[in-house]
Design an enzyme around this catalytic site. Structure first.
Site, PDB file in Angstrom:
ATOM      1  N   HIS A 140       0.835  -1.200   0.000  1.00  0.00           N
ATOM      2  CA  HIS A 140       0.000   0.000   0.000  1.00  0.00           C
ATOM      3  C   HIS A 140       0.875   1.256   0.000  1.00  0.00           C
ATOM      4  CE1 HIS A 140      -2.671   2.926   2.265  1.00  0.00           C
ATOM      5  NE2 HIS A 140      -3.430   2.592   1.243  1.00  0.00           N
TER       6      HIS A 140
ATOM      7  N   GLU B 204       1.269  -0.689  -5.099  1.00  0.00           N
ATOM      8  CA  GLU B 204       0.153   0.214  -5.376  1.00  0.00           C
ATOM      9  C   GLU B 204       0.620   1.587  -5.840  1.00  0.00           C
ATOM     10  OE1 GLU B 204      -1.969   2.245  -2.367  1.00  0.00           O
ATOM     11  OE2 GLU B 204      -3.882   2.080  -3.397  1.00  0.00           O
TER      12      GLU B 204
ATOM     13  N   ASP C  21      -1.234   5.329  -6.361  1.00  0.00           N
ATOM     14  CA  ASP C  21      -2.351   6.276  -6.400  1.00  0.00           C
ATOM     15  C   ASP C  21      -1.960   7.354  -7.405  1.00  0.00           C
ATOM     16  OD1 ASP C  21      -4.043   5.225  -4.285  1.00  0.00           O
ATOM     17  OD2 ASP C  21      -2.536   5.933  -2.877  1.00  0.00           O
TER      18      ASP C  21
ATOM     19  N   HIS D 166      -0.934  10.344  -3.392  1.00  0.00           N
ATOM     20  CA  HIS D 166      -2.223   9.911  -2.831  1.00  0.00           C
ATOM     21  C   HIS D 166      -3.297  10.984  -2.883  1.00  0.00           C
ATOM     22  CE1 HIS D 166      -5.205   9.215   0.381  1.00  0.00           C
ATOM     23  NE2 HIS D 166      -5.138   7.975  -0.048  1.00  0.00           N
TER      24      HIS D 166
ATOM     25  N   GLU E   9      -4.574   3.085  -8.669  1.00  0.00           N
ATOM     26  CA  GLU E   9      -5.838   3.746  -8.303  1.00  0.00           C
ATOM     27  C   GLU E   9      -5.947   5.091  -9.004  1.00  0.00           C
ATOM     28  OE1 GLU E   9      -6.743   4.390  -4.132  1.00  0.00           O
ATOM     29  OE2 GLU E   9      -8.451   5.656  -4.680  1.00  0.00           O
TER      30      GLU E   9
HETATM   31  O1  G3P Z   1      -6.781   1.731  -2.739  1.00  0.00           O
HETATM   32  C1  G3P Z   1      -6.962   0.976  -1.595  1.00  0.00           C
HETATM   33  C2  G3P Z   1      -6.704   1.899  -0.490  1.00  0.00           C
HETATM   34  O2  G3P Z   1      -5.450   2.443  -0.770  1.00  0.00           O
HETATM   35  C3  G3P Z   1      -7.764   2.944  -0.479  1.00  0.00           C
HETATM   36  O3  G3P Z   1      -7.462   3.903   0.394  1.00  0.00           O
HETATM   37  O4  G3P Z   1      -7.055   6.252   0.745  1.00  0.00           O
HETATM   38  O5  G3P Z   1      -5.201   4.652   0.977  1.00  0.00           O
HETATM   39  O6  G3P Z   1      -6.088   5.217  -1.267  1.00  0.00           O
HETATM   40  P1  G3P Z   1      -6.406   5.055   0.178  1.00  0.00           P
HETATM   41 CA    CA Z   2      -5.155   3.703  -2.804  1.00  0.00          CA
END
Ligand code: G3P
Ligand code: CA
Length: 327
Positions: A13, A40, A42, A55, A146
């Site tokens: 993450h 991941e 963002d 993010h 994302e």
């Molecule tokens: O994308 C899964 C998780 O990362 C969603 O929450 O706010 O950390 O992007 P966030």
């Molecule tokens: Ca995310």
């Protein structure tokens, strides 16, 4: 990829963000070395439409934008990434996430607020890093991308879905369905990706708590219902729920209470990848990270999980190979 077909995938993450500032290339390299299956990303866009790995749509809680460009805040006091060119973004230095209203970090035991070490990568740069590490380490690591705030980007005249797919096309990842997930909180964007942009990549519907104000146009309470899951199954391949939408606490005897979400999703052929598993932010009533993983991996048998601590999950899975119920 994880070689055990039914072992849940480990999604780093924002990288190994429990150890290094989120979404830095250093955090991604560390997660790669720790054996995460997916890293991941963002994504938000710059003013010139370049996908960058960040993010927030704002810059001030993870970069020194307020010091470098003090006159560039909007009236609400925030510094929006979309107001800056990539050349300007490249001048910023990234640090550990800090509280919106102060100098303290969000996670006090993590990497210190050291200035000057890290920069904001573009999506293309991060893919280049991962592909390079895959080659030098003999691995195949996944991207888990994302698309942040598509409606905000549209209001600013930008199409974030199309911009991300263009980078994937340029880097050779656009058709790697076994190596790339796309995730979004906005159901309309996932439908757009599936039915208009015709991506072959698997799509994950993220589900927020309705109280967060993540996207007021999306009815998350509906998405959690059987009818909502039926709808998701028509355009997506899985769901990414908040872990508290699965684990509801414990009964008076201390036994864990679960929602029916995992079973209901699985009955519709949907993968379940909950977020976010943090050693330093355990749900109330959970005493250890291992106990948390016992609930989600051992009992609920989720298909993957987002974690700030990929090394701990990899180690857990090594010592607790899941005995999964055949589908
Ligand atoms: O994308 C899964 C998780 O990362 C969603 O929450 O706010 O950390 O992007 P966030
Ligand atoms: Ca995310």
């Amino acid at each position: 990829m994880n070689s055990l077909a039914q072992t849940p995938i480990v999604i780093a993450h924002r990288g190994a963000s429990g150890y290094l500032p989120e979404h830095t290339l250093a955090a991604k390299a560390l997660a790669h070395a720790m054996g995460a299956d997916y890293l991941e990303q963002d994504i938000v866009l710059t003013r010139d439409g370049v996908p960058i790995v960040l993010h927030d749509i704002h810059l001030q809680t993870t970069t020194d934008v307020a010091e470098r460009f003090p006159e560039r805040a909007r009236k609400d006091g925030q510094y929006y990434a979309i107001d800056f060119s990539l050349a300007e973004i490249r001048q910023l230095r990234v640090f550990e996430r800090r509280q919106p209203d102060g100098e303290a970090t969000v996670f006090p035991a993590r990497f210190p607020l050291t200035p000057g070490l890290f920069t904001v990568p573009t999506l293309a740069e991060e893919i280049s890093l991962i592909a390079g590490l895959d080659r030098s380490r003999g691995k195949q690591t996944g991207l888990y991308i994302e698309l942040k705030a598509p409606r905000f980007h549209a209001a600013e005249g930008q199409d974030i879905a199309r911009a991300v797919l263009e980078v994937l096309q340029e880097t050779g990842y656009a058709k790697r369905a076994s190596q790339v997930f796309l995730q979004c909180f906005d159901d309309a964007t996932l439908r757009y990706l599936r039915h208009e942009l015709h991506t072959p990549l698997p799509l994950i519907q993220l589900i927020a708590d309705s109280s967060w104000g993540e996207d007021s146009a999306v009815d998350y309470d509906f998405l959690l219902t059987p009818e909502g899951l039926d709808a998701i199954a028509r355009y997506a391949d899985g769901i990414g729920p908040w872990l508290r939408q699965i684990y509801l606490g414990s009964d008076p005897q201390g036994a864990p209470l679960f929602s029916p979400l995992v079973g209901e999703a699985r009955a519709r052929g949907l993968l379940v990848h909950p977020y976010t598993f943090r050693r330093d932010d355990l749900p109330e009533g959970i005493d250890s990270f291992e106990q948390l993983l016992d609930l989600f991996v051992g009992q609920q048998q989720v298909d993957g999980l987002f974690t700030d601590f990929p090394d701990l999950v990899v180690d857990y899975l090594r010592h607790h190979p899941p005995a999964r119920t055949p589908q």
